[in-house]
Motif scaffolding. Sequence first.
Motif, PDB file in Angstrom:
ATOM      1  N   PHE A   1     -61.557  10.216 -27.704  1.00 18.61           N
ATOM      2  CA  PHE A   1     -62.746   9.645 -28.353  1.00 18.61           C
ATOM      3  C   PHE A   1     -63.555  10.712 -29.087  1.00 18.61           C
ATOM      4  O   PHE A   1     -64.761  10.564 -29.257  1.00 18.61           O
ATOM      5  CB  PHE A   1     -63.627   8.953 -27.313  1.00 18.61           C
ATOM      6  CG  PHE A   1     -62.968   7.772 -26.663  1.00 18.61           C
ATOM      7  CD1 PHE A   1     -62.911   6.552 -27.307  1.00 18.61           C
ATOM      8  CD2 PHE A   1     -62.386   7.901 -25.406  1.00 18.61           C
ATOM      9  CE1 PHE A   1     -62.291   5.472 -26.711  1.00 18.61           C
ATOM     10  CE2 PHE A   1     -61.769   6.813 -24.802  1.00 18.61           C
ATOM     11  CZ  PHE A   1     -61.716   5.601 -25.453  1.00 18.61           C
ATOM     12  N   SER A   2     -62.890  11.769 -29.525  1.00 15.61           N
ATOM     13  CA  SER A   2     -63.577  12.830 -30.258  1.00 15.61           C
ATOM     14  C   SER A   2     -63.745  12.441 -31.717  1.00 15.61           C
ATOM     15  O   SER A   2     -62.907  11.762 -32.310  1.00 15.61           O
ATOM     16  CB  SER A   2     -62.789  14.136 -30.148  1.00 15.61           C
ATOM     17  OG  SER A   2     -63.406  15.149 -30.914  1.00 15.61           O
TER      18      SER A   2
ATOM     19  N   ASP B   1     -56.514  11.678 -34.911  1.00 16.69           N
ATOM     20  CA  ASP B   1     -55.716  10.720 -34.157  1.00 16.69           C
ATOM     21  C   ASP B   1     -56.476  10.105 -32.992  1.00 16.69           C
ATOM     22  O   ASP B   1     -55.865   9.474 -32.116  1.00 16.69           O
ATOM     23  CB  ASP B   1     -54.449  11.406 -33.632  1.00 16.69           C
ATOM     24  CG  ASP B   1     -54.776  12.601 -32.746  1.00 16.69           C
ATOM     25  OD1 ASP B   1     -55.940  13.059 -32.787  1.00 16.69           O
ATOM     26  OD2 ASP B   1     -53.889  13.077 -32.017  1.00 16.69           O
ATOM     27  N   SER B   2     -57.789  10.261 -32.948  1.00 16.31           N
ATOM     28  CA  SER B   2     -58.580   9.675 -31.863  1.00 16.31           C
ATOM     29  C   SER B   2     -58.759   8.176 -32.089  1.00 16.31           C
ATOM     30  O   SER B   2     -58.491   7.657 -33.170  1.00 16.31           O
ATOM     31  CB  SER B   2     -59.940  10.366 -31.780  1.00 16.31           C
ATOM     32  OG  SER B   2     -60.647  10.203 -32.989  1.00 16.31           O
ATOM     33  N   ALA B   3     -59.217   7.495 -31.056  1.00 18.18           N
ATOM     34  CA  ALA B   3     -59.439   6.049 -31.131  1.00 18.18           C
ATOM     35  C   ALA B   3     -60.649   5.756 -31.994  1.00 18.18           C
ATOM     36  O   ALA B   3     -61.707   6.372 -31.833  1.00 18.18           O
ATOM     37  CB  ALA B   3     -59.633   5.472 -29.733  1.00 18.18           C
ATOM     38  N   LYS B   4     -60.504   4.817 -32.904  1.00 23.28           N
ATOM     39  CA  LYS B   4     -61.584   4.429 -33.811  1.00 23.28           C
ATOM     40  C   LYS B   4     -62.030   3.006 -33.496  1.00 23.28           C
ATOM     41  O   LYS B   4     -61.301   2.219 -32.873  1.00 23.28           O
ATOM     42  CB  LYS B   4     -61.110   4.509 -35.264  1.00 23.28           C
ATOM     43  CG  LYS B   4     -60.618   5.880 -35.695  1.00 23.28           C
ATOM     44  CD  LYS B   4     -61.728   6.891 -35.751  1.00 23.28           C
ATOM     45  CE  LYS B   4     -61.293   8.182 -36.437  1.00 23.28           C
ATOM     46  NZ  LYS B   4     -60.169   8.844 -35.746  1.00 23.28           N
TER      47      LYS B   4
ATOM     48  N   ILE C   1     -67.284   2.561 -23.440  1.00 24.98           N
ATOM     49  CA  ILE C   1     -66.746   1.814 -24.572  1.00 24.98           C
ATOM     50  C   ILE C   1     -66.820   0.329 -24.252  1.00 24.98           C
ATOM     51  O   ILE C   1     -66.760  -0.078 -23.096  1.00 24.98           O
ATOM     52  CB  ILE C   1     -65.288   2.222 -24.886  1.00 24.98           C
ATOM     53  CG1 ILE C   1     -64.408   2.042 -23.645  1.00 24.98           C
ATOM     54  CG2 ILE C   1     -65.231   3.651 -25.395  1.00 24.98           C
ATOM     55  CD1 ILE C   1     -62.934   2.284 -23.891  1.00 24.98           C
ATOM     56  N   LEU C   2     -66.963  -0.464 -25.304  1.00 25.18           N
ATOM     57  CA  LEU C   2     -67.050  -1.918 -25.180  1.00 25.18           C
ATOM     58  C   LEU C   2     -65.806  -2.537 -25.794  1.00 25.18           C
ATOM     59  O   LEU C   2     -65.490  -2.298 -26.958  1.00 25.18           O
ATOM     60  CB  LEU C   2     -68.302  -2.445 -25.875  1.00 25.18           C
ATOM     61  CG  LEU C   2     -68.524  -3.960 -25.854  1.00 25.18           C
ATOM     62  CD1 LEU C   2     -68.705  -4.457 -24.432  1.00 25.18           C
ATOM     63  CD2 LEU C   2     -69.720  -4.346 -26.702  1.00 25.18           C
ATOM     64  N   LEU C   3     -65.087  -3.319 -24.979  1.00 28.78           N
ATOM     65  CA  LEU C   3     -63.876  -4.006 -25.430  1.00 28.78           C
ATOM     66  C   LEU C   3     -64.119  -5.502 -25.405  1.00 28.78           C
ATOM     67  O   LEU C   3     -64.775  -6.025 -24.494  1.00 28.78           O
ATOM     68  CB  LEU C   3     -62.683  -3.667 -24.527  1.00 28.78           C
ATOM     69  CG  LEU C   3     -62.288  -2.197 -24.418  1.00 28.78           C
ATOM     70  CD1 LEU C   3     -61.063  -2.042 -23.542  1.00 28.78           C
ATOM     71  CD2 LEU C   3     -62.052  -1.582 -25.779  1.00 28.78           C
ATOM     72  N   ARG C   4     -63.558  -6.184 -26.409  1.00 30.77           N
ATOM     73  CA  ARG C   4     -63.677  -7.641 -26.505  1.00 30.77           C
ATOM     74  C   ARG C   4     -62.272  -8.240 -26.478  1.00 30.77           C
ATOM     75  O   ARG C   4     -61.449  -7.954 -27.350  1.00 30.77           O
ATOM     76  CB  ARG C   4     -64.394  -8.058 -27.790  1.00 30.77           C
ATOM     77  CG  ARG C   4     -64.561  -9.570 -27.936  1.00 30.77           C
ATOM     78  CD  ARG C   4     -65.305  -9.934 -29.203  1.00 30.77           C
ATOM     79  NE  ARG C   4     -65.405 -11.358 -29.380  1.00 30.77           N
ATOM     80  CZ  ARG C   4     -66.322 -12.146 -28.816  1.00 30.77           C
ATOM     81  NH1 ARG C   4     -67.220 -11.614 -28.025  1.00 30.77           N
ATOM     82  NH2 ARG C   4     -66.344 -13.449 -29.030  1.00 30.77           N
ATOM     83  N   GLY C   5     -62.019  -9.028 -25.465  1.00 34.50           N
ATOM     84  CA  GLY C   5     -60.724  -9.682 -25.317  1.00 34.50           C
ATOM     85  C   GLY C   5     -60.882 -11.116 -24.857  1.00 34.50           C
ATOM     86  O   GLY C   5     -61.971 -11.699 -24.976  1.00 34.50           O
TER      87      GLY C   5
ATOM     88  N   ASP D   1     -55.090   3.422 -23.162  1.00 36.01           N
ATOM     89  CA  ASP D   1     -54.000   3.491 -24.143  1.00 36.01           C
ATOM     90  C   ASP D   1     -54.400   2.772 -25.424  1.00 36.01           C
ATOM     91  O   ASP D   1     -55.100   1.747 -25.385  1.00 36.01           O
ATOM     92  CB  ASP D   1     -52.726   2.849 -23.581  1.00 36.01           C
ATOM     93  CG  ASP D   1     -52.243   3.555 -22.331  1.00 36.01           C
ATOM     94  OD1 ASP D   1     -52.178   4.796 -22.348  1.00 36.01           O
ATOM     95  OD2 ASP D   1     -51.938   2.863 -21.331  1.00 36.01           O
ATOM     96  N   ILE D   2     -53.931   3.316 -26.540  1.00 37.24           N
ATOM     97  CA  ILE D   2     -54.158   2.698 -27.853  1.00 37.24           C
ATOM     98  C   ILE D   2     -52.974   1.780 -28.131  1.00 37.24           C
ATOM     99  O   ILE D   2     -51.849   2.237 -28.321  1.00 37.24           O
ATOM    100  CB  ILE D   2     -54.305   3.760 -28.954  1.00 37.24           C
ATOM    101  CG1 ILE D   2     -55.494   4.677 -28.649  1.00 37.24           C
ATOM    102  CG2 ILE D   2     -54.500   3.091 -30.309  1.00 37.24           C
ATOM    103  CD1 ILE D   2     -55.628   5.844 -29.600  1.00 37.24           C
TER     104      ILE D   2
END
Length: 216
Positions: free
Chosen positions: A95-96, A101-104, A135-139, A161-162
């Motif tokens: 998350f840098s 190649d970090s998560a966006k 982090i906030l995930l929506r599923g 994991d991405i």
Amino acid sequence: MNTTALRRPLGCLKAALRQTRQQRALQRCLATAAIPSETKEAITIRQRAEAEKVSRFQIWPQVPTVRSTFPDPMPALRQQAISTLDPTGARTRLFSREHADSAKVGDVLMVTTKTGEPFSGAFIQIRRRGADTAILLRGQMMRTSVEQWFKVYSPTVTGIDIIWRRPKRARRARLTYMRKPKHDMGSVDQLVNAWKKERYALRSKSKQAPGKKARK
């Protein structure tokens, strides 16, 4: 009735008004007149005398602030907490902002925890608070849209994991518009299944490669 007696007071008022106007014009002319050279010299002499008086007073050096003598210890403590929670630095790199190649925001992530099944969803928002970064995930669960916060450095989180990367960069830091039915991704189970199949195929190929070399 004599009309001249009534007109005289008006004439007197007009004369008085004219005199006041002339006096005001004269005052303006006097105010805007140039200052003679003698007065300017006197002003400069007076300013020099005042400056000499002020220079006689002893000016003590400025006391050093607390920030210079005692710097803020919180950044060092935060870095120490992050190093203890993430010794390898994998979560920080994931998350840098510096690494490409970090998560966006907009990607699909899957978070695995010690308790419960892994949760996968769209990466909507990140809240950077040092060791409390979340982090906030929506599923979707049971065909119902669900949002869940996960702390990145939490000991209960075993893996992040991405699953899928967004093809275009999102122009916003918070994708709250994905809550609307028009932009909602819905279920991401298909993306998760495709990622698992690809990962299983890569693992099987890596296991078969040493056997083929041995046969040759």
